[in-house]
Design a protein around this motif. Structure first.
Motif, PDB file in Angstrom:
ATOM      1  N   GLY A 562      15.858 -13.880  15.669  1.00 46.46           N
ATOM      2  CA  GLY A 562      16.616 -13.459  16.835  1.00 46.46           C
ATOM      3  C   GLY A 562      18.068 -13.895  16.784  1.00 46.46           C
ATOM      4  O   GLY A 562      18.606 -14.207  15.730  1.00 46.46           O
ATOM      5  N   GLN A 584      14.034  -9.559  16.581  1.00 44.28           N
ATOM      6  CA  GLN A 584      14.494  -9.697  17.970  1.00 44.28           C
ATOM      7  C   GLN A 584      15.998  -9.973  18.005  1.00 44.28           C
ATOM      8  O   GLN A 584      16.485 -10.741  18.842  1.00 44.28           O
ATOM      9  CB  GLN A 584      13.721 -10.837  18.659  1.00 44.28           C
ATOM     10  CG  GLN A 584      12.216 -10.594  18.709  1.00 44.28           C
ATOM     11  CD  GLN A 584      11.427 -11.805  19.173  1.00 44.28           C
ATOM     12  OE1 GLN A 584      11.988 -12.780  19.689  1.00 44.28           O
ATOM     13  NE2 GLN A 584      10.111 -11.771  18.989  1.00 44.28           N
ATOM     14  N   ASN A 607      14.998  -3.592  17.316  1.00 40.28           N
ATOM     15  CA  ASN A 607      15.529  -4.885  17.702  1.00 40.28           C
ATOM     16  C   ASN A 607      16.051  -4.790  19.127  1.00 40.28           C
ATOM     17  O   ASN A 607      15.639  -3.887  19.876  1.00 40.28           O
ATOM     18  CB  ASN A 607      16.633  -5.317  16.723  1.00 40.28           C
ATOM     19  CG  ASN A 607      16.078  -5.910  15.446  1.00 40.28           C
ATOM     20  OD1 ASN A 607      15.564  -7.018  15.441  1.00 40.28           O
ATOM     21  ND2 ASN A 607      16.189  -5.156  14.341  1.00 40.28           N
TER      22      ASN A 607
END
Length: 643
Positions: A562, A584, A607
């Motif tokens: 992320g 992410q 994403n």
């Protein structure tokens, strides 16, 4: 009286002229004109040799040789590759070859090989104007057009070396009239014609090399009439049809390369015990050959290297192979060979490489193979051996350093006896088996290991700390196992060395969860391929990844990574493949990604990215699917952003 006076004057002039030539004061006017025309066609000469061509004494010019009796120029020797006791380099000449070079009627040798920028065409009159020519060496130039038809008039030609040009057109049928030809070297051009049957008239031919062209059609059936032929290389062309049976008649043949064509049918030689007695190097790989390997193959007792790989050969490996006592390399991979490896293979005491991978060969392995005292590389991968376990005698072979046993249905743990082999293991492939247990800690003691492939097994452990001792490791493939823990140890391999050695890392399809922060932090800046996809890695991509200047492929898809995409990814100027989908990631796509000009494949889909896709190549050229699943993204190739 007047007539006698005229004769005396003429004789005096002839004598004076001959004396000038023998005194090396001036060269023949035709030779001088031809050489100055050649020089005028060249506008760049990085070697500086042509700049020294001044005055009328061309026999003293660098690269020029003359006959001491006649004073005529006999050799032009200006190769691109220049070597002395102190240095070696490739010089360059840019320009066009002047057709006036044919004015040098006594030329025996033209050597302009390796001059990459030398262009133009081979003079069409060369065969009529240069009757004494023995060697024509024009390889690695930039010549276009055909090989002149008149070249067939060069009855004294011994060497014809024209490889690595851009020659086209049909191969001249007149070549068959070169009765005294000793060598023909025409490889790495782009001929598009066929090999003429007339070439079989060259009864004094010693070397025929046409490899790496675009020659099509059949090999002349009467090629076996070239009784003094020692080297025949027709590899890497577009040849079709069968291998002529007449090849068996080549008594002097030592090198025979017919590989990388589309030849069909059986191997027609040998058909008797006394054929091709001098054949040492044979390459037939990369064709469409069918049938069995002839049982009498073992009569080719001079063979040292044999490659029959990547064909459609079937049936057993003949037991007569045991007669090939000089054999050092045997490539049989990529066929449909069946049966068992014959016990007679154990008689090949000079064998250093045996590759029988990707066949249908059954087990068990003959114990006689333990007599292969000199074997260094053994590849038994992807057959039907059903080994169950690695025979211990394999690890006892005194010279073995490269072991390939992929797809041999090996079970259980990686055996500890691989730790104490007589010769240090440099390459080990145990992929696509049924291995269980952990990656052993003793693996770190294989300090000369360069290639390690344990992929597609059921190994369940973390990567041991000892792996950091593998300072020579260049290729590490552990994908598709049940490995867990941290990947950080991989990026500490060779940490005491400035650039490390790892170039290829594949840890995909495992359950690694941590250690991503170590990427680029230590020595491994030479990595070209990195695949961490389909794990459970978390956190952010570290900015230190920008140190991997050599990276060409980066795949981190299907993890739990992320945060923002680091701007330092834009420093990976060699990057061609970037896959970050199904993570992410948040924030905007860095505008620096426009610097990734070599990027051919990219996927940022699925994403949490937002904002406008940076405008320009290469980002705007990728299809919609590369950005889909990011609800906040807009701009080309997606829908326009709202003002």
């Amino acid at each position: 009286m007047a007539f006698e006076l005229l004769w005396v004057v003429a004789f005096t002039m002839l004598t004076f002229g001959e004396g000038m030539r023998n005194g090396s004061e001036v060269c023949n006017s035709s030779d001088l004109k031809g050489l100055t025309s050649f020089k005028s066609g060249i506008f760049v000469d990085s070697s500086g040799r042509l700049a020294k061509w001044v005055g009328l004494n061309c026999c003293s010019w660098e690269g020029i040789s003359c006959d001491n009796t006649t004073g005529r120029v006999t050799e032009i020797h200006l190769p691109g590759f220049i070597s002395t006791d102190d240095f070696f380099y490739q010089s360059q000449m840019n320009g066009l070859l002047s057709p006036s070079i044919t004015l040098l009627a006594s030329l025996e040798v033209i050597d302009l090989g390796g001059l990459i920028g030398l262009a133009g065409t081979i003079p069409t009159s060369i065969g009529f104007r240069l009757p004494k020519l023995r060697k024509l060496i024009l390889y690695t130039n930039n010549f276009t057009g055909p090989v002149p038809e008149s070249i067939g008039k060069l009855s004294n030609l011994e060497e014809l070396v024209l490889y690595e040009n851009q020659l086209s057109g049909s191969f001249p049928s007149s070549l068959g009239s070169l009765k005294n030809l000793n060598k023909v070297l025409l490889y790495s051009n782009r001929f598009s014609g066929m090999i003429p049957d007339s070439i079989t008239n060259l009864t004094n031919l010693v070397q025929l090399d046409l490899h790496s062209n675009s020659l099509s059609g059949h090999i002349p059936q009467r090629i076996g009439e070239l009784q003094v032929l020692e080297e025949l290389d027709l590899s890497n062309n577009l040849l079709v049809g069968s291998i002529p049976t007449s090849l068996s008649n080549l008594k002097a043949i030592s090198v025979l390369y017919l590989d990388t064509n589309s030849l069909e049918g059986p191997i027609p030689f040998p058909s008797s015990s006394d054929q091709m007695p001098s054949l040492s190097f044979l390459r037939l790989h990369g064709n469409l050959l069918t049938g069995k390997i002839p049982f009498m193959f073992g009569n080719l007792v001079s063979l040292k290297r044999v490659s029959l790989a990547n064909n459609k050969l079937e049936g057993p490996i003949p037991s007569s192979f045991g007669n090939l006592s000089a054999l050092s390399e045997l490539y049989l991979h990529g066929n449909r060979l069946s049966g068992r490896i014959p016990k007679s293979v154990g008689l090949l005491c000079q064998l250093i490489l045996l590759n029988v991978s990707n066949n249908l060969i059954r087990g068990p392995l003959p114990r006689e193979m333990s007599s292969l005292r000199n074997i260094q590389t053994l590849d038994l991968s992807f057959n039907r051996f059903n080994l169950s376990s690695i025979p211990k005698w394999i690890a006892e072979l005194p010279s073995l350093t490269r072991i390939y046993l992929a797809g041999c249905r090996i079970q259980g743990r990686i055996p500890q006896f691989l730790k104490i082999t007589p010769s240090p293991i440099q390459e080990l492939d145990l992929s696509d088996n049924y291995l269980t247990g952990s990656i052993p800690t003793w693996l770190g003691s294989l300090t000369q290991l360069y290639f390690l492939n344990l992929s597609r097994n059921s190994l369940a452990s973390s990567i041991p700390d000892s792996i950091t001792n593998l300072h020579e490791l260049g290729v590490l493939d552990l994908h598709t196992n049940k490995l867990t823990g941290s990947i950080s140890r991989v990026f500490k391999i060779g940490h005491r060395f400035p650039d490390g050695s790892l170039t290829y890392i594949d840890l995909s399809d495992n359950s690694f969860s941590t250690g991503i922060e170590q990427i680029g932090a230590d020595a491994q800046t030479g990595i070209r391929f990195l695949n961490l996809s389909n794990n459970i890695l978390q956190g952010r991509i570290p900015t230190s990844i920008g140190r991997l200047k050599s990276l060409q492929s980066l795949d981190m898809n299907s993890n739990k990574l992320g945060f923002d995409l680091p701007d330092n990814l834009a420093n990976l100027s060699s990057l061609q493949i970037l896959k970050l989908q199904k993570n992410q990631f948040t924030g905007k796509i860095p505008s620096g990604f426009l610097k990734l000009t070599k990027l051919k494949e990219m996927d940022l889909s699925d994403n949490l990215l937002v904002g406008e896709i940076p405008v320009g190549k290469p980002l705007s050229d990728f299809p919609v699917r590369c950005y889909s699943g990011n609800k906040g993204l807009c701009g080309k190739p997606l829908t326009p952003c709202k003002l």
